[in-house]
Write an enzyme that holds these catalytic residues in place. Structure first.
Site, mmCIF file in Angstrom:
data_model
loop_
_atom_site.group_PDB
_atom_site.id
_atom_site.type_symbol
_atom_site.label_atom_id
_atom_site.label_comp_id
_atom_site.label_asym_id
_atom_site.label_seq_id
_atom_site.Cartn_x
_atom_site.Cartn_y
_atom_site.Cartn_z
ATOM 1 C CE LYS A 45 58.744 1.298 20.537
ATOM 2 N NZ LYS A 45 58.475 2.308 21.566
ATOM 3 C CB ILE A 71 54.615 2.989 23.433
ATOM 4 C CG1 ILE A 71 54.327 4.445 23.037
ATOM 5 C CG2 ILE A 71 54.572 2.058 22.217
ATOM 6 C CD1 ILE A 71 53.019 4.712 22.344
ATOM 7 N N GLY A 72 54.941 0.927 25.851
ATOM 8 C CA GLY A 72 55.270 -0.421 26.327
ATOM 9 C C GLY A 72 56.129 -1.203 25.357
ATOM 10 C CB CYS A 129 63.659 -2.419 30.065
ATOM 11 S SG CYS A 129 64.000 -1.764 28.454
ATOM 12 C CB THR A 192 60.024 9.366 29.155
ATOM 13 O OG1 THR A 192 60.007 7.968 29.436
ATOM 14 C CG2 THR A 192 59.868 9.571 27.667
HETATM 15 C C1 LIG Z 1 56.008 7.774 21.936
HETATM 16 C C2 LIG Z 1 57.402 7.573 22.457
HETATM 17 C C3 LIG Z 1 57.991 6.304 22.365
HETATM 18 C C4 LIG Z 1 59.277 6.114 22.852
HETATM 19 N N1 LIG Z 1 59.857 4.867 22.737
HETATM 20 C C5 LIG Z 1 61.133 4.677 23.157
HETATM 21 C C6 LIG Z 1 61.767 3.420 22.971
HETATM 22 O O1 LIG Z 1 61.218 2.484 22.390
HETATM 23 N N2 LIG Z 1 63.038 3.278 23.431
HETATM 24 C C7 LIG Z 1 63.733 4.300 24.034
HETATM 25 O O2 LIG Z 1 64.896 4.115 24.414
HETATM 26 N N3 LIG Z 1 63.149 5.519 24.202
HETATM 27 C C8 LIG Z 1 61.884 5.721 23.782
HETATM 28 N N4 LIG Z 1 61.298 6.953 23.926
HETATM 29 C C9 LIG Z 1 62.040 8.048 24.595
HETATM 30 C C10 LIG Z 1 62.657 9.018 23.587
HETATM 31 O O3 LIG Z 1 63.585 8.366 22.755
HETATM 32 C C11 LIG Z 1 63.344 10.206 24.303
HETATM 33 O O4 LIG Z 1 64.378 9.717 25.137
HETATM 34 C C12 LIG Z 1 62.361 11.011 25.160
HETATM 35 O O5 LIG Z 1 61.107 11.116 24.535
HETATM 36 C C13 LIG Z 1 62.883 12.408 25.482
HETATM 37 O O6 LIG Z 1 63.136 13.142 24.310
HETATM 38 P P1 LIG Z 1 62.044 14.184 23.678
HETATM 39 O O7 LIG Z 1 61.595 15.078 24.790
HETATM 40 O O8 LIG Z 1 62.798 14.888 22.583
HETATM 41 O O9 LIG Z 1 60.938 13.350 23.166
HETATM 42 C C14 LIG Z 1 60.005 7.190 23.451
HETATM 43 C C15 LIG Z 1 59.394 8.455 23.528
HETATM 44 C C16 LIG Z 1 58.113 8.656 23.042
HETATM 45 C C17 LIG Z 1 57.503 10.032 23.144
#
Ligand SMILES: Cc1cc2nc3c(=O)[nH]c(=O)nc-3n(C[C@H](O)[C@H](O)[C@H](O)COP(=O)(O)O)c2cc1C
Length: 310
Positions: A45, A71-72, A129, A192
């Protein structure tokens, strides 16, 4: 035996499948449900200087083919993370620490503090960020800011640096190039996509912060195209992320040019998804007589355009 290894900045990973930041905690929460020892590595995370409780609820909404989150960057902060690190190093896989900050200085401070921790395999810089000094604009949307953060990190560590790019830009290739110019060992894409979900009954946004980040299978086609753009822009490895749920999904990213992949949202439905995907890639290679996953990277065939008749 298929060679699945992946080397980045002198660090060797046993395979090319990682769990994505924010979707697997710090790696030690789901031990009963997943075979973490079979992963290429765990991306933690995002870690910030101070602990953060994150955004107000509601922070997760299910969408068609995916989910929205706001989530922030809730996390335990760098000091508590360092206390927890020795336990994470016992998990039998490599630990990549994802770093976030709201100022340039915060990224540097977190990294400098982590440099005192033993055993970290690599860093991933989350540049998606908001920069509090620039009115909340994401660092990752400004190539100059991406290069500056990367360079500052590069000056302070010999460990591999991965810069995680945001897809919420017109040209992701430009930010990939900025990361490369700053001295990154790799870029990862994508974080995302900005999205929202509306409740028609009371005309409110379903997320407490109104907008959030879309992830899951719904974003895979976008992610594939962004990964391809990155691979065309830089020489350093590109790590593909976005909607990967099966080994076939991962193979598509590898064929497009991803040197490795990360699995995010899929772990919520099946915590062992990433380990299964690593096994599935090996089986595919065995079945097709491919000795090394490397041979598949960037093997996309693009038919030549038809010749114009004169
Ligand atoms: C609940 C959640 C929390 C996330 N928290 C972070 C984070 O703290 N730092 C980060 O770089 N990406 C974070 N991401 C992004 C993921 O690492 C990833 O880049 C994104 O979800 C796309 O991949 P996926 O479609 O396989 O989930 C988060 C994604 C989700 C769904």
């Amino acid at each position: 035996m298929v060679d699945q290894t992946f080397t980045l900045g002198g660090v060797r990973f046993q395979n090319r499948v990682f769990v994505a930041s924010g979707t697997f905690g710090y790696g030690d929460e789901v031990l009963d449900l997943s075979e973490v020892g079979k992963l290429g590595g765990i991306v933690t995370k995002s870690i910030t200087l101070k602990p953060r409780t994150g955004n107000r609820p509601r922070r997760i909404v299910e969408t068609a083919g995916g989910m929205l989150n706001s989530i922030g960057l809730a996390n335990i902060g760098v000091e508590r993370f360092l206390e927890r690190l020795p336990g994470l190093l016992e998990l039998g896989t490599k630990i990549i620490v994802n770093i976030a900050g709201s100022t340039f200085g915060e990224y540097v401070e977190v990294l400098s503090r982590l440099e005192e921790g033993e055993g970290i395999a690599a860093y991933e810089l989350n540049v998606s960020c908001p920069n509090v000094k620039e009115g909340g604009l994401e660092f990752g949307t400004d190539p100059h800011a991406v290069e500056t953060i990367t360079k500052s990190a590069r000056e302070r560590t010999r460990r591999p640096i991965i810069v995680k790019l945001t897809p919420n830009v017109t040209r992701i290739g430009e930010t990939a190039r900025a990361a490369e110019a700053g001295g990154a060992d790799a870029v990862s894409a994508i974080n995302t996509l900005v999205g929202m979900s509306v409740n028609r009954a009371d005309r409110t946004s379903r997320l407490g912060t109104v907008t959030g980040g879309l992830s899951g299978p719904a974003i895979k086609p976008v992610a594939l195209a962004k990964v391809r753009e990155c691979t065309m822009a830089v020489k350093i490895p590109v790590i593909g992320i976005g909607g990967i749920t099966t080994a076939d999904d991962a193979l598509e990213f590898i064929i497009v040019g991803a040197a490795a992949v990360q699995v995010g949202t899929a772990s919520f439905a099946e915590p062992n998804a990433a380990a299964c995907i690593a096994g599935g890639i090996a089986s595919y290679c065995e079945r097709n007589g491919i000795a090394s996953v490397e041979a598949l990277v960037g093997s996309l065939q693009i038919p030549a355009p038809p010749r114009l008749q004169t």
